[in-house]
Design an enzyme around this catalytic site. Structure first.
Site, PDB file in Angstrom:
ATOM      1  N   ASN A 134      90.781   8.410  26.987  1.00 59.57           N
ATOM      2  CA  ASN A 134      91.987   7.618  27.229  1.00 59.57           C
ATOM      3  C   ASN A 134      92.366   7.012  25.885  1.00 59.57           C
ATOM      4  O   ASN A 134      91.738   6.066  25.434  1.00 59.57           O
ATOM      5  CB  ASN A 134      91.686   6.526  28.264  1.00 59.57           C
ATOM      6  CG  ASN A 134      92.822   5.529  28.414  1.00 59.57           C
ATOM      7  OD1 ASN A 134      93.928   5.762  27.918  1.00 59.57           O
ATOM      8  ND2 ASN A 134      92.546   4.423  29.092  1.00 59.57           N
ATOM      9  N   HIS A 184      95.185   1.954  35.743  1.00 63.70           N
ATOM     10  CA  HIS A 184      94.214   1.424  34.768  1.00 63.70           C
ATOM     11  C   HIS A 184      94.265  -0.105  34.803  1.00 63.70           C
ATOM     12  O   HIS A 184      95.325  -0.688  35.017  1.00 63.70           O
ATOM     13  CB  HIS A 184      94.545   1.944  33.363  1.00 63.70           C
ATOM     14  CG  HIS A 184      93.463   1.634  32.379  1.00 63.70           C
ATOM     15  ND1 HIS A 184      93.359   0.405  31.772  1.00 63.70           N
ATOM     16  CD2 HIS A 184      92.420   2.371  31.938  1.00 63.70           C
ATOM     17  CE1 HIS A 184      92.286   0.412  30.989  1.00 63.70           C
ATOM     18  NE2 HIS A 184      91.703   1.589  31.061  1.00 63.70           N
ATOM     19  N   GLU A 240      94.339  -2.231  32.552  1.00 62.56           N
ATOM     20  CA  GLU A 240      95.332  -2.820  31.636  1.00 62.56           C
ATOM     21  C   GLU A 240      96.729  -2.774  32.241  1.00 62.56           C
ATOM     22  O   GLU A 240      97.537  -3.683  32.029  1.00 62.56           O
ATOM     23  CB  GLU A 240      95.271  -2.091  30.277  1.00 62.56           C
ATOM     24  CG  GLU A 240      94.012  -2.484  29.518  1.00 62.56           C
ATOM     25  CD  GLU A 240      93.434  -1.395  28.622  1.00 62.56           C
ATOM     26  OE1 GLU A 240      94.137  -0.429  28.282  1.00 62.56           O
ATOM     27  OE2 GLU A 240      92.235  -1.524  28.265  1.00 62.56           O
ATOM     28  N   GLU A 282      85.638   1.365  36.486  1.00 63.30           N
ATOM     29  CA  GLU A 282      85.616   0.702  35.187  1.00 63.30           C
ATOM     30  C   GLU A 282      85.506  -0.806  35.375  1.00 63.30           C
ATOM     31  O   GLU A 282      86.524  -1.488  35.587  1.00 63.30           O
ATOM     32  CB  GLU A 282      86.914   1.010  34.421  1.00 63.30           C
ATOM     33  CG  GLU A 282      87.203   2.481  34.270  1.00 63.30           C
ATOM     34  CD  GLU A 282      88.126   2.763  33.089  1.00 63.30           C
ATOM     35  OE1 GLU A 282      87.659   3.408  32.146  1.00 63.30           O
ATOM     36  OE2 GLU A 282      89.288   2.326  33.112  1.00 63.30           O
ATOM     37  N   GLY A 302      86.100  -1.975  26.387  1.00 63.34           N
ATOM     38  CA  GLY A 302      86.403  -2.346  25.007  1.00 63.34           C
ATOM     39  C   GLY A 302      85.605  -3.527  24.499  1.00 63.34           C
ATOM     40  O   GLY A 302      85.917  -4.093  23.460  1.00 63.34           O
ATOM     41  N   SER A 336      83.139   1.064  27.606  1.00 60.07           N
ATOM     42  CA  SER A 336      82.247   1.182  26.447  1.00 60.07           C
ATOM     43  C   SER A 336      81.266   2.346  26.569  1.00 60.07           C
ATOM     44  O   SER A 336      80.136   2.261  26.088  1.00 60.07           O
ATOM     45  CB  SER A 336      81.506  -0.136  26.190  1.00 60.07           C
ATOM     46  OG  SER A 336      82.442  -1.182  25.941  1.00 60.07           O
TER      47      SER A 336
END
Ligand code: PGA
Length: 256
Positions: A10, A95, A97, A167, A173, A214
């Site tokens: 991604n 996602h 985000e 996730e 991240g 990660s």
């Protein structure tokens, strides 16, 4: 039931067209002989055309990172499933985000999933809890509710065409990874068990579930050998050809 492993990059909001083509070509070279798993890169919309050309005929699939659910019309700034389908095979939907910064909800995620499936795209649907929810012991109930929202109104046949990406938001991240055991347990308790309730055991066992957060060359082996983890959705480590290729190769080696 054997689920074919699947690792997808991604790229998020990274890579100009020139950078994207360079990365795609390097990946093609490094990973051209991998037959043991599905591989894809999900690029910004502006890179889809060039990357789909660069990867044409290769073993690396292309995905978009988002789409709207209507086919066309007055929706300034959006990309339609018809447009995505011309250039990509996959589309990431929901996602964290997008949920956090762009107001996506379980309802819009569900509309997008239905539209993507209707257009023959393969949705990679993201779910996962925040750090607060995790600390409060709400992970299982929250992830269950996201699954119920995502799959609302989907037939068994459609459900099987989805890929899920678990996730945990606190691992994205941040360099923090859920332990392989933690991720495996959540996938079993909060995802496969709900899919079993919504459909049946066979369908629950057929749907591929990636881990995301990660994931990198150094931890992919431990993640991918877990029985419930079928691959990874990879942000940071997918932006460099050597890291992403090493990751795929480590995963292949771990599964042998
Ligand atoms: P990360 O991102 O690998 O950089 O943590 C994963 C994702 O957001 O899909």
């Amino acid at each position: 039931m054997m689920r074919r492993p699947f690792i997808a990059g991604n790229w998020k909001m990274n890579k100009t067209v020139a950078e994207a083509v360079e990365l795609a070509e390097s990946l093609c070279e490094a990973l051209g002989d991998v037959t043991e798993m599905d591989i894809a890169v999900c690029t910004p919309a502006t890179d889809l055309y060039a990357v789909s050309q660069a990867l044409e005929g290769s073993n690396i699939g292309v995905g978009a990172q988002n789409m709207y659910w209507e086919d066309k019309g007055a929706f300034t700034g959006e990309t339609s499933p018809v447009m995505v389908k011309e250039l990509a095979e996959y589309v990431i939907i929901g996602h964290s985000e997008r949920r956090e910064y762009f107001g996506e909800t379980d309802e819009t995620v569900n509309l997008k999933i239905k539209s993507a499936l209707a257009h023959g795209l393969k949705p990679i649907v993201c779910i996962g809890e925040s750090l607060e929810q995790n600390k409060a012991g709400e992970t299982v109930s929250f992830v269950k509710s996201q699954i119920e929202g995502a799959f609302a109104g989907l037939s068994e046949e459609d459900a099987r065409r989805l890929v899920l990406a678990y996730e945990p938001i606190w691992a994205i991240g941040t360099g923090l990874t859920a332990t392989p055991e933690q991720a495996n347990d959540i996938i079993r308790e909060a995802i496969r068990d709900v899919l079993k309730e919504l459909y049946n055991e066979e369908t629950a066992e057929a749907i591929r579930i990636q881990y995301g957060g990660s994931a990198k060359p150094g931890n992919i082996a431990d993640l991918i050998v877990m029985p419930e983890i079928d691959g990874a959705l990879v942000g940071g480590a997918s932006l460099k050809a050597d890291a992403f290729s090493e990751m795929i190769k480590n995963a292949v080696a771990a599964l042998k």
